[in-house]
Motif scaffolding. Structure first.
Motif, mmCIF file in Angstrom:
data_model
loop_
_atom_site.group_PDB
_atom_site.id
_atom_site.type_symbol
_atom_site.label_atom_id
_atom_site.label_comp_id
_atom_site.label_asym_id
_atom_site.label_seq_id
_atom_site.Cartn_x
_atom_site.Cartn_y
_atom_site.Cartn_z
ATOM 1 N N GLU A 163 -8.399 6.659 -14.289
ATOM 2 C CA GLU A 163 -8.054 7.923 -13.635
ATOM 3 C C GLU A 163 -7.534 7.649 -12.225
ATOM 4 O O GLU A 163 -7.926 6.672 -11.586
ATOM 5 C CB GLU A 163 -9.287 8.830 -13.550
ATOM 6 N N PRO A 164 -6.667 8.520 -11.689
ATOM 7 C CA PRO A 164 -6.213 8.376 -10.300
ATOM 8 C C PRO A 164 -7.396 8.432 -9.331
ATOM 9 O O PRO A 164 -8.301 9.248 -9.514
ATOM 10 C CB PRO A 164 -5.273 9.571 -10.105
ATOM 11 N N GLN A 165 -7.359 7.590 -8.308
ATOM 12 C CA GLN A 165 -8.464 7.494 -7.361
ATOM 13 C C GLN A 165 -8.045 7.998 -5.981
ATOM 14 O O GLN A 165 -6.915 7.768 -5.540
ATOM 15 C CB GLN A 165 -8.938 6.048 -7.255
ATOM 16 N N SER A 166 -8.985 8.659 -5.311
ATOM 17 C CA SER A 166 -8.715 9.200 -3.974
ATOM 18 C C SER A 166 -9.444 8.437 -2.879
ATOM 19 O O SER A 166 -9.311 8.768 -1.700
ATOM 20 C CB SER A 166 -9.115 10.677 -3.915
ATOM 21 N N ALA A 167 -10.216 7.415 -3.246
ATOM 22 C CA ALA A 167 -10.991 6.660 -2.264
ATOM 23 C C ALA A 167 -10.071 5.936 -1.281
ATOM 24 O O ALA A 167 -8.931 5.570 -1.609
ATOM 25 C CB ALA A 167 -11.890 5.656 -2.966
ATOM 26 N N ALA A 168 -10.565 5.703 -0.055
ATOM 27 C CA ALA A 168 -9.830 4.919 0.929
ATOM 28 C C ALA A 168 -9.891 3.443 0.526
ATOM 29 O O ALA A 168 -10.969 2.868 0.411
ATOM 30 C CB ALA A 168 -10.431 5.120 2.314
ATOM 31 N N ILE A 169 -8.733 2.852 0.300
ATOM 32 C CA ILE A 169 -8.638 1.475 -0.201
ATOM 33 C C ILE A 169 -7.880 0.627 0.811
ATOM 34 O O ILE A 169 -6.852 1.053 1.343
ATOM 35 C CB ILE A 169 -7.905 1.430 -1.557
ATOM 36 N N ALA A 170 -8.366 -0.579 1.068
ATOM 37 C CA ALA A 170 -7.649 -1.544 1.903
ATOM 38 C C ALA A 170 -7.388 -2.803 1.085
ATOM 39 O O ALA A 170 -8.295 -3.345 0.465
ATOM 40 C CB ALA A 170 -8.453 -1.882 3.154
ATOM 41 N N LEU A 171 -6.153 -3.234 1.085
ATOM 42 C CA LEU A 171 -5.776 -4.471 0.394
ATOM 43 C C LEU A 171 -5.595 -5.577 1.423
ATOM 44 O O LEU A 171 -4.856 -5.399 2.400
ATOM 45 C CB LEU A 171 -4.461 -4.294 -0.378
ATOM 46 N N LEU A 172 -6.237 -6.705 1.204
ATOM 47 C CA LEU A 172 -6.032 -7.886 2.035
ATOM 48 C C LEU A 172 -5.227 -8.910 1.241
ATOM 49 O O LEU A 172 -5.591 -9.246 0.107
ATOM 50 C CB LEU A 172 -7.367 -8.495 2.462
ATOM 51 N N ILE A 173 -4.155 -9.397 1.854
ATOM 52 C CA ILE A 173 -3.282 -10.369 1.196
ATOM 53 C C ILE A 173 -3.128 -11.577 2.108
ATOM 54 O O ILE A 173 -2.281 -11.594 3.005
ATOM 55 C CB ILE A 173 -1.894 -9.758 0.889
#
Length: 394
Positions: free
Chosen positions: A41-51
């Motif tokens: 399902e689509p998510q509304s949580a605050a997400i941070a991606l580290l690359i």
């Protein structure tokens, strides 16, 4: 004398049969019918991606493009340009993502870069933190799937992360791809269906922020992902598999890059078995924590080529003892464990390996491939890799 030989035989058998049985159980459960991925399902949580990125100018644009296609509206993308001598940072910025730069003469490696990124995120912490390598491709719905699994399970999860052979790669690279598929797909799927954890694989890792914000990553481990998974298991938050999330990368074609990559992975894995395997297993038994115990058992399954070599050597010794004593048992147990391992390698090939290489190549070249790696395993004792070294790209 015979009693001494029997004691030695059963000691070695006990040490070897535990990873062999763990391997076989994982494969058996993975191939059982009836498994389906969960709906994402689509998510509304605050997400941070580290690359974390070290001199990745040649491929980081493709990685960022795939990530942005999978990103949610609340996804923050942060590239850590770590000790770069090329224009990785400039290319990342031109792709419209946040870039932070780190430089240090001696403290080098992915663990240090991730720690730097986590400290940066503390000024505006997310709910979920996800790590992708700078040379991978992230498939649609992967970020939604990872965030959904983290929020639902309240623990770290690992995407299905496959490293694939490029077209026209030699057979040894196809065999390496198959071995990696068994490690990162078939075996984790078996444990996942049993409700058990898996190792972190480096790319496609996702965490609740509260579990990772104080993680001990700035230590220079060459398999920092595996160590982090063990640390989480000891805190009773062992990572789980997220098969709905899909990430891929490619093996280098040049021999130098491929050999460096395998040496880092396999020496790191063997080192973790030696340092962490037994203590984690005993702690799991002592605390009656089945997930911790399962994590230790999974950790103690060595690379499949090494397991094959050790099992085959023990089977040969067993066969010699059968001939010398003219007795089938107990010496025959060594042959049985090897045949069992070989059978489940074939079953795992039927499950996930038929599109990688044909059966004839597996049957013909797998033993040669395993024998060719004896030198690599011997170097663990005389020239062990203990420092992080970036694999040479094509």
């Amino acid at each position: 004398m015979l009693i001494v030989v029997e004691i030695l035989f059963f000691t070695v058998f006990a040490i070897l049969v535990i990873p062999v049985l763990t391997f076989c159980i994982q494969i058996l459960v993975a191939v059982l019918p009836g498994f389906r991925n969960q709906k994402v399902e689509p998510q509304s949580a605050a997400i941070a991606l580290l690359i974390p990125a070290h001199n990745e100018s040649a491929g980081i644009s493709a990685t960022l493009e795939s990530i942005k296609k999978s990103a949610t509206p609340n996804t923050r993308i942060v590239v850590i340009a770590d000790n770069c001598s090329d224009n990785t940072a400039e290319i990342a910025r031109s792709n419209g993502v946040e870039v932070i730069e780190r430089a240090h003469e001696t403290l080098r490696g992915k663990g240090y870069a991730l720690d730097f990124g986590i400290q940066h995120l503390k000024t505006k912490p997310p709910e979920v933190m996800i790590v992708f390598d700078a040379d991978c491709i992230v498939y649609p719905d992967t970020i939604n799937a990872l965030a959904q699994a983290v929020i639902k399970g309240k623990r770290a999860v690992q995407a299905l992360y496959l490293i694939q052979a490029k077209p026209n790669s030699p057979v040894k690279t196809k065999l390496a791809e198959f071995a990696y598929v068994v490690k990162s797909w078939t075996r984790p799927l078996g444990f996942y269906r049993l409700g058990m954890p898996m190792q972190l694989m480096g790319s496609g890792m996702a965490f609740p922020w509260e579990h990772v914000k104080n993680a001990n990553l700035a230590k220079g481990y060459i398999v920092e992902d595996m160590k982090l998974g063990i640390d989480l298991a000891e805190q009773r938050f062992a990572p789980k598999f997220c098969p709905e999330a899909y990430v891929t990368s490619e093996f280098p074609l040049n021999d130098e890059g491929a050999d460096s990559q395998r040496k880092r992975w396999e020496h790191g894995h063997i080192g973790m078995i030696v340092q962490e395997g037994l203590p984690l297993f005993l702690k799991g038994l002592r605390t009656a924590n089945i997930e911790m115990t399962a994590m230790a058992l999974d950790l103690c399954v060595p690379p499949v080529a090494l397991l094959f070599l050790l099992s085959a050597l023990f089977a040969i010794i067993s066969a010699v003892l059968m001939l010398l004593t003219n007795t089938t048992f107990p010496w025959g147990y060594g042959v049985i464990q090897f045949l069992l391992l070989a059978l489940f390698v074939m079953i795992s090939w039927v499950k996930h390996g038929t599109k990688i290489l044909p059966f004839f190549e597996l049957l013909t070249y797998a033993p040669v491939y395993a024998v060719s790696k004896i030198q690599l395993y011997a170097k663990f004792f005389v020239n062990r890799q203990i420092e992080w070294v970036k694999s040479k790209r094509d």
